[in-house]
Design a protein around this motif. Structure first.
Motif, PDB file in Angstrom:
ATOM      1  N   ILE A  98      86.727  32.539  13.011  1.00  0.00           N
ATOM      2  CA  ILE A  98      86.030  31.258  13.067  1.00  0.00           C
ATOM      3  C   ILE A  98      85.537  31.068  11.751  1.00  0.00           C
ATOM      4  CG2 ILE A  98      84.330  29.910  14.122  1.00  0.00           C
ATOM      5  CD1 ILE A  98      84.705  31.647  16.608  1.00  0.00           C
ATOM      6  N   GLU A 114      76.001  29.886  18.030  1.00  0.00           N
ATOM      7  CA  GLU A 114      75.322  30.821  18.029  1.00  0.00           C
ATOM      8  C   GLU A 114      75.538  32.037  17.463  1.00  0.00           C
ATOM      9  OE1 GLU A 114      78.466  31.753  21.047  1.00  0.00           O
ATOM     10  OE2 GLU A 114      77.287  29.887  20.437  1.00  0.00           O
ATOM     11  N   ALA A 115      77.116  32.215  17.202  1.00  0.00           N
ATOM     12  CA  ALA A 115      77.768  33.125  16.631  1.00  0.00           C
ATOM     13  C   ALA A 115      77.631  33.095  14.790  1.00  0.00           C
ATOM     14  CB  ALA A 115      79.175  33.349  16.938  1.00  0.00           C
ATOM     15  N   ARG A 116      77.234  32.108  14.577  1.00  0.00           N
ATOM     16  CA  ARG A 116      77.309  31.567  13.035  1.00  0.00           C
ATOM     17  C   ARG A 116      76.052  32.328  12.339  1.00  0.00           C
ATOM     18  NH1 ARG A 116      77.348  25.324  10.442  1.00  0.00           N
ATOM     19  NH2 ARG A 116      77.749  25.781   8.339  1.00  0.00           N
ATOM     20  N   GLU A 140      82.676  37.725  21.263  1.00  0.00           N
ATOM     21  CA  GLU A 140      83.257  36.831  20.647  1.00  0.00           C
ATOM     22  C   GLU A 140      84.301  37.735  19.563  1.00  0.00           C
ATOM     23  OE1 GLU A 140      84.001  33.803  21.389  1.00  0.00           O
ATOM     24  OE2 GLU A 140      82.161  33.606  22.563  1.00  0.00           O
ATOM     25  N   GLN A 187      83.139  23.456  12.280  1.00  0.00           N
ATOM     26  CA  GLN A 187      83.765  24.730  12.705  1.00  0.00           C
ATOM     27  C   GLN A 187      84.992  24.787  12.610  1.00  0.00           C
ATOM     28  OE1 GLN A 187      81.994  26.526  16.437  1.00  0.00           O
ATOM     29  NE2 GLN A 187      84.041  26.185  17.392  1.00  0.00           N
ATOM     30  N   SER A 211      88.758  27.078  13.685  1.00  0.00           N
ATOM     31  CA  SER A 211      89.441  28.296  14.035  1.00  0.00           C
ATOM     32  C   SER A 211      90.898  28.018  14.259  1.00  0.00           C
ATOM     33  CB  SER A 211      88.639  28.095  15.662  1.00  0.00           C
ATOM     34  OG  SER A 211      89.044  27.165  16.293  1.00  0.00           O
ATOM     35  N   LYS A 239      85.726  25.098  22.211  1.00  0.00           N
ATOM     36  CA  LYS A 239      84.606  26.158  21.937  1.00  0.00           C
ATOM     37  C   LYS A 239      83.818  25.659  21.002  1.00  0.00           C
ATOM     38  CE  LYS A 239      87.020  29.715  24.794  1.00  0.00           C
ATOM     39  NZ  LYS A 239      87.348  31.116  24.683  1.00  0.00           N
ATOM     40  N   TRP A 240      82.559  25.776  21.491  1.00  0.00           N
ATOM     41  CA  TRP A 240      81.472  25.564  20.280  1.00  0.00           C
ATOM     42  C   TRP A 240      80.756  26.972  20.090  1.00  0.00           C
ATOM     43  CZ3 TRP A 240      80.882  22.902  16.229  1.00  0.00           C
ATOM     44  CH2 TRP A 240      79.362  22.615  15.476  1.00  0.00           C
ATOM     45  N   HIS A 241      80.875  27.614  18.968  1.00  0.00           N
ATOM     46  CA  HIS A 241      80.288  28.894  18.562  1.00  0.00           C
ATOM     47  C   HIS A 241      78.951  28.866  17.475  1.00  0.00           C
ATOM     48  CE1 HIS A 241      83.757  30.792  20.664  1.00  0.00           C
ATOM     49  NE2 HIS A 241      84.576  29.827  19.871  1.00  0.00           N
TER      50      HIS A 241
END
Length: 554
Positions: free
Chosen positions: A362, A498-500, A514, A369, A371, A494-496
């Protein structure tokens, strides 16, 4: 000169204080013995000189187990001592001998002073100086002003020092220099045990060999094994690579260096720093790797790129001594002010300035974003030039007010300008988009849902300006109320966020859910790094595809 002598006396006093108990016991047990004259060619006696007997020609004397030879001598019978002149030779024991031009010897204290052209020999070790004292009780030889010691292919120099023949141990102080065909060593204090062939050094120390230079303040060197250990923040470097750590162990035979705790390894050719609490460098294989809080920094002008992984590998050209590629494995996360990402395996090809992301990658670029199965990134002058998403490619960005703008296709190539996406090619069997269309004032117009075989999207200031669709076009503009919530998302959305990674320190945060794990092959393991020093760097098939201008079929 006076300062050197003072330091010598202080050092000698400390040594003598350690041995005083042993000396006292030895003195009590040992009875005073007379010096025996074994041979001479001519003898004269002079009462006026104080009961002195002069011996001339092939003089040979013995005191206990020691034998003395010289051309001439003055023997002081009353004091049980003598002065020997020319071609002086003393055999102390089976291995130790001393030669000089002049000797003063006291039989009661068993203490000898050698002057001029002094040569001490013990097995294959030879020491040369102009003044040397030797205490037979302590088996201790001392020199206060410069000596050269030769053992095998090594030459050792120092301002002052001493030698304990029973322990086979030299102590060298002040301006210590060691020369051999393999290396040169410079330090302030060096202890060398010739029995076990081990050197200890204290104070600022520099070791120079063909491959690199090591600097430290404390450590040891195993002569036969060619092993060096340094601690107290040592420093290792060659023309283009530098490494600091709390301690370094270096095996020169295998060309392997191991660094422990707070390790910094820098490649100045491509301006890359690799850090971790454990680092190994394999010179012969052109490989280094770091683990334990490992991360790398690319600082080639402008904004720095921070990369973290459970293990980092750096491959370098052995001839040029410069980095070629950096590989990060497991829980990979990176941060740059205009670019962030995560994946399980990342490869950074330094010469081509290309980053390859593998296993559920990602990428975040400004508000987008990105992917796909694989992602490749081209960096030029510290900014992104293009991004290639291969397989199940997805680009998502939040609308300014609500909803998500989405691009989906088999492969997506995005061209960047000034850090923003300005041109997107969507290739494959089916390209899909969902865009929230707004006017220049931000007013909502509708939700555009589009499908076709390929698409070209032009963007300005992070907003879509033109969408060009080719073949099998299906496009509809929906009012918001006519499009259900579930229909506002493309399949696989999928919106990520929180992982950024939020900053350079956030790259260490784990996002376990993830981060799928890829299989580890033997050649990826640090214990047996791959002997392959190169990796495919040509990615012609992944170069951005630039469509020729076509008629807009909207």
């Amino acid at each position: 000169m006076m300062k050197g002598k003072v330091l010598f006396i202080v050092s000698l006093f400390l040594l003598l204080s350690q041995l005083v108990v042993a000396q006292e016991q030895d003195t009590v047990q040992r009875k005073k013995t007379r010096i025996n004259i074994l041979h001479y060619d001519i003898a004269t006696y002079s009462k006026s000189m104080g009961d002195v007997q002069r011996l001339i020609g092939h003089v040979k004397m013995r005191h206990d187990s020691a034998y003395f030879f010289c051309d001439s001598a003055y023997y002081y019978q009353e004091n049980n001592s003598f002065d020997a002149y020319q071609n002086v030779h003393i055999i102390v024991n089976d291995s130790v001998e001393v030669f000089s031009d002049l000797l003063n010897y006291d039989g009661d204290t068993r203490f000898a002073e050698f002057h001029n052209n002094v040569h001490l020999r013990d097995d294959s070790t030879n020491l040369y100086t102009e003044y040397l004292t030797y205490d037979r009780n302590l088996h201790l030889a001392c020199y206060p002003d410069s000596a050269i010691t030769i053992r095998g292919d090594k030459t050792l120099k120092s301002r002052y020092g001493y030698y304990r023949d029973r322990l086979k141990e030299f102590s060298f102080f002040k301006n210590v220099e060691v020369y051999s065909p393999k290396y040169q060593l410079y330090t302030d204090t060096l202890y060398y045990n010739t029995g076990i062939e081990k050197m200890w050094f204290q104070g600022p120390t520099t070791i120079i060999n063909k491959e690199n230079v090591l600097e430290g303040k404390h450590g040891y060197y195993l002569v036969n094994e060619d092993h060096v250990y340094l601690d107290q923040r040592p420093f290792m470097h060659n023309e283009t690579q530098l490494m600091w750590s709390d301690s370094i162990f270096y095996d020169r035979n295998r060309g392997v260096a191991q660094a422990y705790s707070q390790v910094d390894m820098i490649d100045t050719s491509y301006k890359v720093v690799m850090r971790g609490d454990y680092v190994e460098m394999w010179e012969n294989k052109g490989l280094s790797f770091a683990t334990d809080s490992a991360y790398a920094i690319s600082y080639d002008g402008g904004d720095s790129l921070y990369i973290h992984g459970d293990t980092l590998f750096m491959y370098f050209d052995k001839q040029k001594e410069e980095a070629k590629k950096l590989i990060a494995r497991r829980h990979v996360r990176f941060f740059k002010s205009d670019l962030q990402g995560k994946c399980d395996t990342l490869t950074y090809l330094m010469e081509d300035s290309i980053i390859r992301m593998r296993v559920s990658p990602i990428l975040w670029a400004e508000d987008s974003q990105m992917s796909g199965t694989d992602i490749d990134i081209k960096i030029k002058e510290s900014t992104v030039e293009w991004v290639l998403q291969k397989g199940n490619a997805f680009i998502i960005s939040q609308d300014t007010i609500e909803g998500f703008n989405q691009i989906k296709g088999k492969d997506i190539t995005s061209l960047f300008k000034d850090g923003d996406i300005h041109h997107v090619n969507v290739d494959g069997d089916q390209a899909e988009t969902i865009y929230w269309i707004r006017d220049d004032d931000g007013g909502f117009i509708g939700i555009d849902v589009s499908k076709s075989e390929t698409m070209v999207i032009e963007m300005e200031k992070q907003n879509v300006s033109i969408i060009k669709s080719y073949k099998g076009i299906d496009e509809t503009m929906y009012p918001k109320e006519d499009l259900s919530e579930s229909s506002r998302y493309l399949q696989g959305f999928k919106w990520h966020e929180e992982a950024r990674p939020k900053d350079k320190d956030d790259i260490f945060r784990r996002i376990e859910a993830e981060m799928p794990q890829a299989e580890v092959t033997p050649k990826e393991m640090p214990i047996e790094p791959s002997t392959e020093a190169t990796e495919e760097t040509v990615i012609k098939e992944k170069q951005p595809k630039r469509h020729r201008a076509k008629k807009d079929n909207n």
